[in-house]
Design an enzyme around this catalytic site. Structure first.
Site, PDB file in Angstrom:
ATOM      1  CG  HIS A  73      -1.980   1.030   1.210  1.00 31.93           C
ATOM      2  ND1 HIS A  73      -3.219   0.845   1.755  1.00 31.93           N
ATOM      3  CD2 HIS A  73      -2.009   2.295   0.707  1.00 31.93           C
ATOM      4  CE1 HIS A  73      -3.957   1.929   1.595  1.00 31.93           C
ATOM      5  NE2 HIS A  73      -3.232   2.826   0.961  1.00 31.93           N
ATOM      6  NE  ARG A  77       0.759  11.540  -3.001  1.00 34.65           N
ATOM      7  CZ  ARG A  77      -0.316  11.123  -2.362  1.00 34.65           C
ATOM      8  NH1 ARG A  77      -1.324  10.590  -3.043  1.00 34.65           N
ATOM      9  NH2 ARG A  77      -0.423  11.244  -1.055  1.00 34.65           N
ATOM     10  CG  ASN A 107      -4.787   8.003  -4.444  1.00 35.95           C
ATOM     11  OD1 ASN A 107      -3.781   7.340  -4.683  1.00 35.95           O
ATOM     12  ND2 ASN A 107      -4.912   8.726  -3.352  1.00 35.95           N
ATOM     13  CG  HIS A 191     -10.141   4.376   2.357  1.00 35.32           C
ATOM     14  ND1 HIS A 191      -8.975   5.075   2.515  1.00 35.32           N
ATOM     15  CD2 HIS A 191     -11.082   5.088   3.027  1.00 35.32           C
ATOM     16  CE1 HIS A 191      -9.205   6.156   3.239  1.00 35.32           C
ATOM     17  NE2 HIS A 191     -10.480   6.201   3.562  1.00 35.32           N
ATOM     18  CG  HIS A 244      -5.667   2.419   5.665  1.00 34.67           C
ATOM     19  ND1 HIS A 244      -7.030   2.366   5.744  1.00 34.67           N
ATOM     20  CD2 HIS A 244      -5.396   3.063   4.502  1.00 34.67           C
ATOM     21  CE1 HIS A 244      -7.558   2.951   4.675  1.00 34.67           C
ATOM     22  NE2 HIS A 244      -6.578   3.379   3.908  1.00 34.67           N
ATOM     23  CG  ASN A 291      -8.995   9.450   6.084  1.00 37.38           C
ATOM     24  OD1 ASN A 291      -9.439   9.015   7.142  1.00 37.38           O
ATOM     25  ND2 ASN A 291      -9.722   9.571   5.001  1.00 37.38           N
ATOM     26  CG  ASP A 318      -1.904   4.856   3.544  1.00 39.39           C
ATOM     27  OD1 ASP A 318      -1.795   5.168   2.337  1.00 39.39           O
ATOM     28  OD2 ASP A 318      -2.877   5.194   4.246  1.00 39.39           O
ATOM     29  CG  HIS A 322       0.494  15.091   1.083  1.00 40.54           C
ATOM     30  ND1 HIS A 322      -0.302  15.160  -0.035  1.00 40.54           N
ATOM     31  CD2 HIS A 322      -0.075  14.175   1.890  1.00 40.54           C
ATOM     32  CE1 HIS A 322      -1.315  14.320   0.092  1.00 40.54           C
ATOM     33  NE2 HIS A 322      -1.203  13.706   1.253  1.00 40.54           N
TER      34      HIS A 322
HETATM   35 ZN   LIG Z   1      -6.787   4.583   2.282  1.00 41.75          ZN
END
Ligand SMILES: [Zn+2]
Lengths: 438, 315
Positions: A73, A77, A107, A191, A244, A291, A318, A322
């Site tokens: 996981h 990016r 994502n 998720h 997670h 999150n 995870d 950023h």
């Molecule tokens: Zn997630």
């Protein structure tokens, strides 16, 4: 024989391969990028080593030699936010953290909901310092409305599907996703977060959110989502993997479901087995905004208990890079997420092994064999003939997490300044040394 | 006795000695407010920035007047978070203004923790004028000042905070401050507006207003915002008023020398009836005047404190 018999020898280390149930001192021989031999007759190694250039013999005495670690996981990016991370830099971070395989979440921008984007990621990964496997989207644009072309995604190489970052809120869509994914033998990664219960939340709902006046997401938002997906997995007979896990209630639900024989697996992150929401009020450090959010002490204890009793199969970072300017803002304006590839191993050793919760074999299993089994990945073992993805770990090495030393393009770690034990000595990808600690 | 910090971020970490110092200092400023000439030269040469990221008339005017009465130079910057979102970051905005040589920053923002965040961005003294639902220390200080002026003490008094406890920074700062000063504190509101584990503040928790105010000395009534009803936290304004509105009939349950407070702005006829708001026991307008004295005291006590001084203290 003019040519050396082997390309690389890792000698003198304690070899741990949970896939084979192997755990003793042994030498590992690599030839043509594959594991050629794992030998306990260490006295015979010298004669091979003598024929080889010194840089091809790694002295692992005092160290652990394990299958290359797998992080199922991560967020790389690319495409879309190459300012935060690229596939190349993310894999450099992976190598520095001892991971030879990462699975990237879809994502990105565009979302990995189509063959072209899967192929793009895989082509970028060819030159990278880690194996990259792609997790495709469950729904188009991960909007939770229409199934993505999952057959196409699998054909292009996707090993699982997930709308990570979002919960597939509509239970009918999730039901269809589970049914459809079963045709291809892949799990759906959930998720788990009921969006109605967590709307607008910045942190966990607890006395800490009460104290700080920040909107909280109740633990039941996760529990309800986990229970729903377990029930759908049971009903459809499909496989669901819970990403997670952060709450005591989710751990219990997964434990009970496993006891009933439902096909559910789960992962936990180092931050969720290490940190509580009490950290947030100290300095409003935006690197603690994540999150699912950091939970209470009791949740942390139950996540650890789940890791200990096997309820939680995997440890995954995870990893969520950023940019600095995005995190250097008001707490509730910062995007959630933290980087984890380079601190996972140290936190596993410091928080789980040194505190007596897991032994090395259990911990390594959760970062090699288990994720490989869940996603049907090659690797995760040192079996003869398998690809020579190997991690050498100095288990007692003490080090301090430093912002300047990250290989990741981003620095958003709440663990900067932490003193950890256990560090990667050397990471080997298909027989090639991709990271060496100096 | 001096304040330990060079900022006022909240009352959670403030000692009883520090609160007493602020209240005592406010007494002397309160006296100035009754003079024909209400201005002193205390902060001459000091520049104060009022940085308001949330619409606020009362608190901003109160601070501005306090600054002017202390002869400080003041500059006010009011904007809304939404209009700033696309542009410059908060950090850059504050740094830019500080480069014009600002000494103190009074900040109001919708995000909890912003005053703390600013202490890492700039050198100025930071005063929290309300950060989200987190803290509003000067409001709680003026509430305590008002109570102390009437009763001569805070310890042993029973104070009930009524209304939207969940979203109220005034409630949080009042709880920290009042408890530190030895008062007994209760909160009362609909259970949907009581935050998770609110009892861990060390307060008594009620959902029945009549029970909550039974034998209380002070009732401090919070404004209820219409948007909470729209968010589904209570069914209607009418029902809220029936259950939690402070009416004349309810006053009988209080101790004889009771006090009614409201931090404003009031919704007359919703959380408080006009009769109660305008009664002899209501100190709502005193709160406004006392707010001046408290803000003057805080500005004065923090104004001399620079980073260097703090380092010396640490040694
Ligand atoms: Zn997630």
């Amino acid at each position: 024989m003019s040519k050396a018999d082997y390309d690389l020898i890792i000698s003198g280390g304690r070899v741990i391969d949970p896939a084979l149930g192997f755990g003793k001192e042994a030498d590992v021989f690599v030839k043509d990028g594959k594991i050629a031999q794992v030998s306990t007759e260490t006295d015979k190694t010298e004669k091979y080593a003598a024929k080889m250039p010194p840089e091809c013999v790694i002295d692992a005495s005092g160290s652990l030699v394990v299958p290359g670690l797998i992080d199922m996981h991560v967020h790389l990016r690319e495409p879309g936010r190459e300012d935060k991370e690229t596939i190349i830099t993310g894999c450099q971070a992976a190598a520095a953290g001892g991971f030879t395989t990462v699975c990237c979440m879809p994502n990105t921008d565009p979302v990995i909901d189509n063959q072209e984007t899967v192929k793009f990621v895989l082509s970028r990964a060819e030159e990278a310092d880690a194996n990259v496997f792609v997790i495709g989207a469950v729904t188009k644009m991960s909007k939770g409305e229409e199934l993505a072309e999952i057959g196409d995604l699998v054909k292009a190489g996707a090993v699982a599907i997930s709308d990570d970052g979002h919960f597939v809120q509509n239970p009918d869509i999730m039901r269809r996703a589970l049914e459809y994914a079963r045709m291809f033998g892949i799990p759906v990664i959930s998720h788990a977060e009921d969006k109605y219960l967590s709307a607008g939340a910045i942190m966990n709902e607890s006395f800490q959110s009460t104290r700080l006046g920040l909107k909280g997401s109740p633990s039941v938002a996760e529990v309800i989502a986990v229970v729903r997906d377990i029930k759908l997995a049971e009903f459809t007979g499909s496989r669901v993997h819970i990403a997670h896990v952060s709450t005591a209630g989710a751990v219990k639900a997964i434990r009970d479901a496993k006891a009933e024989g439902i096909h559910v697996t789960a992962e936990a992150t180092p931050h969720h087995f290490t940190l509580t929401d009490e950290e947030i009020g100290k300095e409003f450090n935006t690197n603690l905004r994540v999150n699912p959010p950091l939970r209470t002490k009791r949740d942390v204890e139950e996540v650890i208990r789940g890791l200990v009793d096997g309820t939680i199969d995997c440890i995954a970072s995870d990893h969520a890079p950023h940019a600095e300017e995005e995190k250097d803002v008001e707490f509730d304006q910062a995007p959630p997420g933290l980087i984890g590839l380079e601190t996972t191993l140290g936190l596993v050793k410091t928080q789980l092994i040194d505190k007596g919760y897991l032994n090395w074999a259990d911990a390594i299993r959760k970062m090699t064999y288990n994720p490989a089994r869940i996603l049907k990945l090659p690797g995760g073992t040192l079996e003869i003939g398998s690809t020579a993805d190997i991690t050498v770990i100095d288990p007692e090495k003490r080090w301090t997490v430093s912002e300047t030393k990250f290989r990741s393009k981003s620095k958003n770690s709440p663990f900067i300044g932490w003193k950890l034990k256990g560090k990667v000595d050397c990471t080997i990808l298909a027989g090639r040394v991709v990271y060496q600690n100096k | 006795m001096i304040l330990r910090s060079r900022h006022l971020l909240g009352l959670e970490d403030i000692t009883a000695g520090e609160i007493s110092l602020i209240l005592d200092t406010a007494e002397s400023f309160r006296e100035i407010l009754d003079r024909p000439i209400k201005k002193v030269p205390t902060l001459r040469g000091i520049t104060v920035l009022n940085l308001f990221y949330e619409p606020s008339t009362r608190t901003r005017i109160s601070f501005e007047l306090a600054e002017k009465r202390l002869s400080a130079d003041t500059i006010s910057f009011s904007t809304s978070v939404s209009s700033v979102k696309k542009g410059e970051s908060l950090k850059d905005t504050v740094r830019n203004i500080e480069a014009m040589k600002i000494d103190m920053v009074v900040v109001r923002h919708s995000s909890p923790g912003v005053p703390y965040f600013l202490t890492n961005c700039v050198e100025s003294n930071i005063i929290n004028a309300g950060d989200g639902a987190h803290e509003h220390p000067t409001q709680a200080l003026l509430d305590m000042f008002t109570i102390r002026r009437k009763y001569g003490k805070l310890d042993g008094l029973r104070v009930v905070l009524v209304g939207d406890v969940k979203h109220s920074r005034v409630v949080r700062s009042n709880i920290w401050g009042l408890k530190t000063m030895g008062a007994s504190v209760a909160v009362c509101g609909p259970s949907t507006l009581l935050p998770y584990e609110v009892e861990r503040f060390g307060v008594d928790v009620y959902t029945d207003l009549d029970e909550a105010i039974d034998g209380a000395d002070v009732v401090n009534i919070m404004r209820i915002q219409l948007e909470r009803q729209q968010a589904g936290l209570f069914p209607s304004q009418r029902e809220y008023t029936n259950l939690f509105g402070m009416t004349k009939e309810r006053l009988k349950r209080l101790k004889r020398n009771y006090t009614i407070m409201h931090p404003g702005p009031m919704n007359r006829g919703v959380e408080i009836t006009p009769e109660v708001a305008d009664s002899k026991s209501s100190v709502i307008l005193d709160q406004v005047t006392n707010g001046q004295a408290i803000r003057m005291a805080v500005l004065y006590l923090l104004s001399g404190k620079k980073e260097k001084e703090k380092e010396e203290d640490d040694e």
